[in-house]
Design a protein around this motif. Sequence first.
Motif, PDB file in Angstrom:
ATOM      1  N   HIS A  66      -3.181  -2.295   1.793  1.00 48.17           N
ATOM      2  CA  HIS A  66      -2.370  -2.336   3.021  1.00 48.17           C
ATOM      3  C   HIS A  66      -1.262  -3.387   2.876  1.00 48.17           C
ATOM      4  O   HIS A  66      -1.452  -4.561   3.198  1.00 48.17           O
ATOM      5  CB  HIS A  66      -3.277  -2.673   4.212  1.00 48.17           C
ATOM      6  CG  HIS A  66      -2.629  -2.457   5.544  1.00 48.17           C
ATOM      7  ND1 HIS A  66      -3.319  -1.949   6.623  1.00 48.17           N
ATOM      8  CD2 HIS A  66      -1.369  -2.674   5.983  1.00 48.17           C
ATOM      9  CE1 HIS A  66      -2.508  -1.869   7.671  1.00 48.17           C
ATOM     10  NE2 HIS A  66      -1.321  -2.319   7.311  1.00 48.17           N
ATOM     11  N   ASP A 158       1.485   3.497  10.128  1.00 50.58           N
ATOM     12  CA  ASP A 158       1.156   2.095  10.400  1.00 50.58           C
ATOM     13  C   ASP A 158       2.319   1.298  10.972  1.00 50.58           C
ATOM     14  O   ASP A 158       3.464   1.449  10.565  1.00 50.58           O
ATOM     15  CB  ASP A 158       0.630   1.378   9.163  1.00 50.58           C
ATOM     16  CG  ASP A 158       0.109   0.000   9.540  1.00 50.58           C
ATOM     17  OD1 ASP A 158      -0.719  -0.059  10.468  1.00 50.58           O
ATOM     18  OD2 ASP A 158       0.547  -0.991   8.965  1.00 50.58           O
ATOM     19  N   GLY A 159       1.928   0.414  11.875  1.00 46.02           N
ATOM     20  CA  GLY A 159       2.903  -0.265  12.727  1.00 46.02           C
ATOM     21  C   GLY A 159       2.897   0.420  14.079  1.00 46.02           C
ATOM     22  O   GLY A 159       3.045  -0.217  15.112  1.00 46.02           O
ATOM     23  N   HIS A 185      -3.248   3.206  12.333  1.00 49.82           N
ATOM     24  CA  HIS A 185      -3.130   1.992  13.148  1.00 49.82           C
ATOM     25  C   HIS A 185      -3.566   2.408  14.559  1.00 49.82           C
ATOM     26  O   HIS A 185      -2.933   3.264  15.170  1.00 49.82           O
ATOM     27  CB  HIS A 185      -1.663   1.558  13.111  1.00 49.82           C
ATOM     28  CG  HIS A 185      -1.306   0.420  14.014  1.00 49.82           C
ATOM     29  ND1 HIS A 185      -0.812  -0.769  13.531  1.00 49.82           N
ATOM     30  CD2 HIS A 185      -1.322   0.295  15.362  1.00 49.82           C
ATOM     31  CE1 HIS A 185      -0.559  -1.593  14.551  1.00 49.82           C
ATOM     32  NE2 HIS A 185      -0.855  -0.958  15.672  1.00 49.82           N
ATOM     33  N   HIS A 238      -7.104  -2.232   9.592  1.00 49.63           N
ATOM     34  CA  HIS A 238      -7.249  -3.546  10.256  1.00 49.63           C
ATOM     35  C   HIS A 238      -7.996  -3.560  11.584  1.00 49.63           C
ATOM     36  O   HIS A 238      -7.403  -3.769  12.629  1.00 49.63           O
ATOM     37  CB  HIS A 238      -5.878  -4.193  10.419  1.00 49.63           C
ATOM     38  CG  HIS A 238      -4.772  -3.336  10.989  1.00 49.63           C
ATOM     39  ND1 HIS A 238      -4.918  -2.525  12.096  1.00 49.63           N
ATOM     40  CD2 HIS A 238      -3.489  -3.191  10.591  1.00 49.63           C
ATOM     41  CE1 HIS A 238      -3.777  -1.930  12.350  1.00 49.63           C
ATOM     42  NE2 HIS A 238      -2.892  -2.303  11.441  1.00 49.63           N
ATOM     43  N   ALA A 284      -0.335  -7.681  14.887  1.00 50.53           N
ATOM     44  CA  ALA A 284      -0.977  -6.566  15.580  1.00 50.53           C
ATOM     45  C   ALA A 284      -1.897  -5.860  14.585  1.00 50.53           C
ATOM     46  O   ALA A 284      -1.415  -5.435  13.539  1.00 50.53           O
ATOM     47  CB  ALA A 284       0.054  -5.579  16.115  1.00 50.53           C
ATOM     48  N   ASP A 311      -2.536  -6.523   4.879  1.00 48.06           N
ATOM     49  CA  ASP A 311      -1.487  -6.191   5.846  1.00 48.06           C
ATOM     50  C   ASP A 311      -0.297  -7.140   5.655  1.00 48.06           C
ATOM     51  O   ASP A 311       0.308  -7.594   6.622  1.00 48.06           O
ATOM     52  CB  ASP A 311      -2.015  -6.235   7.285  1.00 48.06           C
ATOM     53  CG  ASP A 311      -1.061  -5.573   8.282  1.00 48.06           C
ATOM     54  OD1 ASP A 311      -0.017  -5.037   7.866  1.00 48.06           O
ATOM     55  OD2 ASP A 311      -1.377  -5.602   9.482  1.00 48.06           O
TER      56      ASP A 311
HETATM   57 ZN    ZN Z   1      -0.960  -1.752  11.531  1.00 50.62          ZN
END
Ligand code: ZN
Length: 434
Positions: A66, A158-159, A185, A238, A284, A311
């Motif tokens: 990640h 992701d995000g 995510h 995560h 986050a 991350d």
């Molecule tokens: Zn994320």
Amino acid sequence: MNEQLTSLLLTGGRVIDPANAVDRVADVLLVDGRVQQVGTDLVAPADCETLHLEGLVVTPGFIDSHVHLREPGFEQKETIVTGTAAAAAGGFTAIAAMPNTNPPPDAAEHVVDVLRRAARDACVRVYVIGCITEGRRGQRLAPLEELAAAGAIAFSDDGDPVEDEGLMRRALEISCRLGRPLFPHEEFRRITDGGCMHDGEVARRLGVRGMPPAAEDEMIARDIELVRQTGGALHIAHISTAGTVDLVRAAKAEGLPVTCEVLPHHFLMTDADVERHGTAAKMAPPLRTSVDVEAMKAGLADGTIDTIATDHAPHTAQEKAQSLAAAPFGIVGLETAVGLSITALVETGRLDLPTLVEKWTSAPARILGLPGGRLGPGDVADVTILDPKRRWMVEPAKFHSKSANTPFGGTELTGRAVITIVGGRLVYRDEDLG
Ligand SMILES: [Zn+2]
């Protein structure tokens, strides 16, 4: 990256190779980019370089599944050159790049473009995680089959989350056929709406909006139900709440194809650290409570949490100099993660070293279908060499990364990677190594 294949003999180290149930002092011979032999008193072939590793630990190459490399589109934060240099210095031989770039890998040509750039610029292996939806906008599915054919190993926005349940269901159905997991995510934005840290007493004291744990718990509960219905595999990015550890534990007990990762800061820090470190501790999902931190450690110990990842999310100093509400989410992690996880988990007796190694090597390789993660004959010659007792201090000014947004500057750690080998070639060697 394989221009000069050579032989390399690693002697006298403690070899920890969880996939092959190996934990003993042994020599490892690497020839032409592959592991040739693991055994005692191996003899170096002609023209073979030998590294004497008494007192050190030899493991399969660490995989960080990640990472935000920021290229293309955000090269002021990081590039493939600087991001993979940071990875090598942190002990990683392979990384998986998350798709929030510009353009994002939502078309085959964009996946191919990242792989082409990596072939030119990267000093470690780079894998591409393709988008789940077009433009990561959560509205229309990306062409997952084409992305997989171009080399995407998994899919994520992701995000950003995929809020639409119908889209998520179809994505799981397709990913099931393709045999590649969704790597989402998980955050209902209708719940976190405008929040910048964990929703609790500290957020109230700082006068900022909070991000309730329910935003994560509810979406993960939804997606586990979709896994139950579709059979698609879910590798949850995560996790941060005690509630999600319970959800994943129950899903695994039921035999569902659900796996998950945790980031070092989520088993090390709480929302109180946001008060101390400001935007350097804004990420986050956010730092939670001591109850959640304890749940992460328990989940790692009992196998509920499969992998650790960084991350790694570089941002410029100017971006992080904004207010807590305005600054972007995320911290860098590639050059601190191994030390943080040895310090927090092994030094404290919560995990033994082989279990920690497994979560950084064979577990991500198995879940994402990657080469490496093991050190048997014929496996790729990706090796990480650890000094698990080395004491060192995090000095962000010395990072290879282009960015230094971390709350761990000045922290004393025990244990780090001292040599990183990719395809039989040294890509990093600690300058203090004798
Ligand atoms: Zn994320």
